[in-house]
Write a protein that holds these residues in place. Structure first.
Motif, PDB file in Angstrom:
ATOM      1  N   LEU A 120       0.826  -1.206   0.000  1.00 37.85           N
ATOM      2  CA  LEU A 120       0.000   0.000   0.000  1.00 37.85           C
ATOM      3  C   LEU A 120       0.861   1.257   0.000  1.00 37.85           C
ATOM      4  O   LEU A 120       0.536   2.254  -0.659  1.00 37.85           O
ATOM      5  CB  LEU A 120      -0.930  -0.003   1.215  1.00 37.85           C
ATOM      6  CG  LEU A 120      -2.135  -0.937   1.147  1.00 37.85           C
ATOM      7  CD1 LEU A 120      -2.876  -0.949   2.477  1.00 37.85           C
ATOM      8  CD2 LEU A 120      -3.082  -0.533   0.016  1.00 37.85           C
ATOM      9  N   LYS A 123       2.294   1.846  -3.645  1.00 32.22           N
ATOM     10  CA  LYS A 123       1.343   1.602  -4.733  1.00 32.22           C
ATOM     11  C   LYS A 123       1.648   2.418  -5.989  1.00 32.22           C
ATOM     12  O   LYS A 123       1.389   1.961  -7.110  1.00 32.22           O
ATOM     13  CB  LYS A 123      -0.093   1.858  -4.259  1.00 32.22           C
ATOM     14  CG  LYS A 123      -0.348   3.254  -3.744  1.00 32.22           C
ATOM     15  CD  LYS A 123      -1.781   3.369  -3.229  1.00 32.22           C
ATOM     16  CE  LYS A 123      -2.069   4.768  -2.701  1.00 32.22           C
ATOM     17  NZ  LYS A 123      -3.475   4.879  -2.209  1.00 32.22           N
ATOM     18  N   TRP A 226      -9.608  -4.492  -4.374  1.00 28.33           N
ATOM     19  CA  TRP A 226      -9.210  -3.086  -4.269  1.00 28.33           C
ATOM     20  C   TRP A 226      -9.218  -2.416  -5.635  1.00 28.33           C
ATOM     21  O   TRP A 226      -9.722  -1.296  -5.789  1.00 28.33           O
ATOM     22  CB  TRP A 226      -7.827  -2.982  -3.630  1.00 28.33           C
ATOM     23  CG  TRP A 226      -7.190  -1.630  -3.814  1.00 28.33           C
ATOM     24  CD1 TRP A 226      -6.154  -1.312  -4.635  1.00 28.33           C
ATOM     25  CD2 TRP A 226      -7.570  -0.413  -3.174  1.00 28.33           C
ATOM     26  NE1 TRP A 226      -5.846   0.023  -4.542  1.00 28.33           N
ATOM     27  CE2 TRP A 226      -6.705   0.608  -3.662  1.00 28.33           C
ATOM     28  CE3 TRP A 226      -8.557  -0.076  -2.239  1.00 28.33           C
ATOM     29  CZ2 TRP A 226      -6.803   1.922  -3.238  1.00 28.33           C
ATOM     30  CZ3 TRP A 226      -8.653   1.251  -1.824  1.00 28.33           C
ATOM     31  CH2 TRP A 226      -7.786   2.229  -2.314  1.00 28.33           C
TER      32      TRP A 226
END
Length: 309
Positions: A120, A123, A226
């Motif tokens: 994350l 990213k 996601w």
């Protein structure tokens, strides 16, 4: 070639390569380049309609990630009995010597947390590397060499940990951290990074392979979920500059995506069991050699495929 046939071909590629340590993402990206599907924003710099081109880029970029859900669902079906057994014996385990910290379910979720956290944070780099075929080629090459060396060395102590129920907490954390490399550098292969990581800390091929499969389930469900949420359900949350306009999912695009997922599901069903048997009997050298050969080819064919990326 129309998009429906393209999706069938890409679905076959995904189903064949998702669980092999050769990187399904790399093979999808290479296939898309060969089929002249735009895979990077630089492809839109000379387009007659930049907004439409960016829509196309965003769609196929999302497709490359979400299509993996089909193969993951196939794995869930094949491993359903094992998963149910883990749930039934949680948290003490089949032998009664596990705890809430080192039961296979716990180790899988902990490893997933140690993968998703760094992913994350990185990213933007991941998104950039996903467009770069040259980065993918180097990841294939380096990953192939690492896999060959690790498999050749660790086969000497195949009397190591032979069951995921014998794994420790720190081994689960280590494998989760190593899986991050496959997210940051597409072409590394999630399967390769987790199997090699497991072998390094004393797991046999079989145990490393099983934990790799278990870890892939939450990892890929989260990744596809996601990307679907960000690009399709809530496109306003997409990274600034990724799109000129929010990604629009037409009926045709939904059908193309579902075709790819269905084909990858069916093909993966036939690949997983074969892969298990092959690795147990022959190891990973064949896949390492294939990766190295493919990487060398990608790095030497020039800009006709790699472009300026």
């Amino acid at each position: 070639m129309n998009d429906y046939l393209l999706s069938v071909l890409l679905g076959v590629v995904e189903g064949l390569t998702e669980f092999l340590p050769v990187s399904s993402t790399a093979h999808l990206r290479i296939s898309e380049a060969l089929l002249h599907i735009p895979i990077g924003v630089q492809a839109c710099s000379v387009a007659g309609d930049p907004a439409a081109c960016m829509q196309n880029v965003a769609y196929w970029k999302m497709y490359t990630i979400v299509i993996q859900l089909g193969a993951i669902l196939a794995l869930c079906l094949l491993f359903m009995g094992r998963i149910i057994e883990f749930i039934r014996t949680f948290p003490k385990g089949e032998s009664g010597n596990r705890t809430i910290w080192n039961h296979p379910i716990s180790l899988t979720l902990i490893a997933f947390a140690f993968t998703s956290g760094p992913a994350l944070l990185l990213k933007k780099l991941i998104s950039k590397n996903l467009e770069n075929l040259q980065t993918i080629a180097w990841a294939l090459l380096i990953g192939g060499i690492v896999m060959w060396v690790v498999d050749a060395y660790t086969v000497r102590y195949e009397a190591g940990i032979a069951d995921v129920e014998e794994m420790s907490l720190w081994q689960g954390i280590w494998v989760g951290l190593c899986q991050t490399t496959s997210a940051v550098f597409p072409g590394t292969s999630r399967s390769m990074s987790t199997i090699a990581a497991g072998q390094i800390v004393g797991l046999t091929r079989s145990a490393a392979l099983e934990f790799s499969f278990l870890l892939s389930i939450p990892t890929m469900i989260a990744a596809t979920g996601w990307d679907m949420w960000k690009e399709v359900l809530h496109p306003s949350h997409a990274e600034a500059g990724e799109l000129f306009t929010p990604l629009v999912m037409t009926k045709e695009r939904w059908i193309v995506l579902l075709i790819g997922m269905l084909v990858s599901f069916v093909v993966a069903l036939g690949v997983v069991e074969w892969f298990l048997q092959w690795v147990r009997r022959h190891g990973l050298v064949l896949f390492a050699l294939y990766r190295i050969a493919l990487a060398i080819l990608l790095l030497t064919i020039g800009k006709s495929l790699l472009g300026s990326s």
